[in-house]
Enzyme design. Sequence first.
Site, short mmCIF file in Angstrom:
data_model
loop_
_atom_site.label_atom_id
_atom_site.label_comp_id
_atom_site.label_asym_id
_atom_site.label_seq_id
_atom_site.Cartn_x
_atom_site.Cartn_y
_atom_site.Cartn_z
N GLU A 172 0.84 -1.21 0.00
CA GLU A 172 0.00 0.00 0.00
C GLU A 172 0.87 1.26 0.00
O GLU A 172 0.73 2.14 0.87
CB GLU A 172 -1.00 -0.02 1.17
CG GLU A 172 -1.97 -1.18 1.03
CD GLU A 172 -3.21 -1.12 1.91
OE1 GLU A 172 -3.30 -0.27 2.81
OE2 GLU A 172 -4.13 -1.95 1.68
N GLU A 308 -4.59 -8.86 -0.45
CA GLU A 308 -5.48 -8.61 0.70
C GLU A 308 -6.91 -8.54 0.19
O GLU A 308 -7.21 -7.72 -0.69
CB GLU A 308 -5.11 -7.31 1.42
CG GLU A 308 -3.80 -7.40 2.17
CD GLU A 308 -3.45 -6.15 2.96
OE1 GLU A 308 -4.38 -5.44 3.41
OE2 GLU A 308 -2.25 -5.87 3.12
O1 AHR Z 1 -5.26 -6.10 6.75
C1 AHR Z 1 -5.25 -4.93 7.50
C2 AHR Z 1 -4.58 -3.77 6.77
O2 AHR Z 1 -5.35 -3.42 5.66
C3 AHR Z 1 -3.22 -4.00 6.21
O3 AHR Z 1 -2.21 -3.84 7.14
C4 AHR Z 1 -3.11 -2.95 5.15
O4 AHR Z 1 -2.27 -3.33 4.09
C5 AHR Z 1 -4.56 -2.74 4.71
O5 AHR Z 1 -4.89 -1.40 4.70
#
Ligand code: AHR
Length: 508
Positions: A172, A308
């Site tokens: 991110e 994710e």
């Molecule tokens: O999964 C929780 C968080 O969500 C992670 O650390 C981040 O990459 C995303 O914003």
Amino acid sequence: MSAVVDLDVTGPTISPHVYGHFAEHLGRCIYDGFYVGEDSEVPNEGGIRLDLVEALRALDIPNLRWPGGCFADEYHWMNGIGPKEGRPRMVNTHWGDVEENNHFGTHEFMALCELLGAEPYVSGNVGSGTVREMSEWVEYLTRRGDSPMARMRRENGREDPWKVRFWGIGNEAWGCGGNMTAEEFAAQARTFATYCRDQGDNRLYRIAAGASDDDYRWTEALMRTVSGLGGAGADERHGHAPIQAVSFHYYTVTGPTWEQKGSATDFTADDYYRTLLKAQGMERVLGGHARVMDAYDPDKRIGLVCDEWGTWFDVEPGTNPGFLFQQNTLRDALVASLHFDVFHRFADRLVMANIAQTVNVLQAMVLTDGPEMVLTPTYHVFRMNRRHQGAASLAVHVLSETPAREVDGQQLRTFSASASVREDAALLSLTNLDTEQPVTLTVDLRGRAVGEPTGEVLTAAELSAHNVPGGAGAVAPRPFDGARLEGSTLTVELPPHSFATVQLPLRG
Ligand code: AHR
């Protein structure tokens, strides 16, 4: 409804890695989740909780991403090696502002992967780390011969290098990973990746941190940088292709504001449909990134990774807001089954996906409470679907109109399906999202003779049904008696709000 499945017309192989997992130093995922410490009364090996390992082994977890997430860009790996009592501490500023003692570090993570039988996916620090630091981590993990990092690894008790394939370049980067523009990050990623060397015969698969949701501009900026250098191995002079894949993140999060995402367990039927509409958005978003990639990489040599995904609700009342602990209901299970159908349909481009996260955080497989532990409804979807891993995808051609309903002015399809085949059996995954109406589906199975179907179904009386430590398993799969075969026609009666898998042995 009726559909046709040509059992002898196979599509691309479903990468096993789309069933990947994610463990971050966040809340109770690592500490009090995977890692209870060697002195714990909970049975453990080297501090790693063994009942959890046993439960997760039944999922055939292909890979585990670590140490973050946002945490990855604050993590300095050298603080997590050597004797535990001497390891420097830090503050986990992203997640709860708690102290991190670094007792779970590189060796503990690699031991966990070995216990799970999963490949490691290490997420390297671009935001606050250095090129040298990342390069030395690769050397520490994977170098066989003599070198400063290989010697340090041996001093810390590990003679042989580990095999590490998946390597994340940042996380991110548009936000917690450094607040960069796409162009700034693309340039950084190219440099960091260059110095993550293939040591000996260890071949890294470098994954550049990607976009959020439908930020296709980010993917385009990465592809512009990467496609002339990347998986295609364009740098033949040096035999080194710096980046093999780009990622993106997509969470199923609804609610009027980030502070009001809604309860994981206390929701109305309208909330339920809204959540599933958001989950269905994965098809559009994944398709959008895939199309951008096609323009730069028509031969699909660069992989797409969704490292994710999952539901994100308000934390359970009374728990630390920075720990992201939420319950998990039948609704979460159906979010997962919808995602897998999409992942199977994009088998030609999607090489990996990682649920966020495996234990005690967001859409977890397992929730722990002291010595107790429960399997969530989402866990069961991963287990029921596990034989899609590495199988050839099959198209499910729906001939009639797919049932749908209007949700917030958009169409939510309330039926979803996907299928795959391996030598001896075909597997169908079927989801009915309608809260009241069952679905009857007839499938014309063509191209191969099939034997008697067997299956499992996951449903519950209430949409909000969930499992609690110490309680009886309220949401668990049971044998599915709703599938009948006559000749080559399979008829399936799918109850309201349910997920089912049907397995068909293949003859000849
Ligand atoms: O999964 C929780 C968080 O969500 C992670 O650390 C981040 O990459 C995303 O914003």
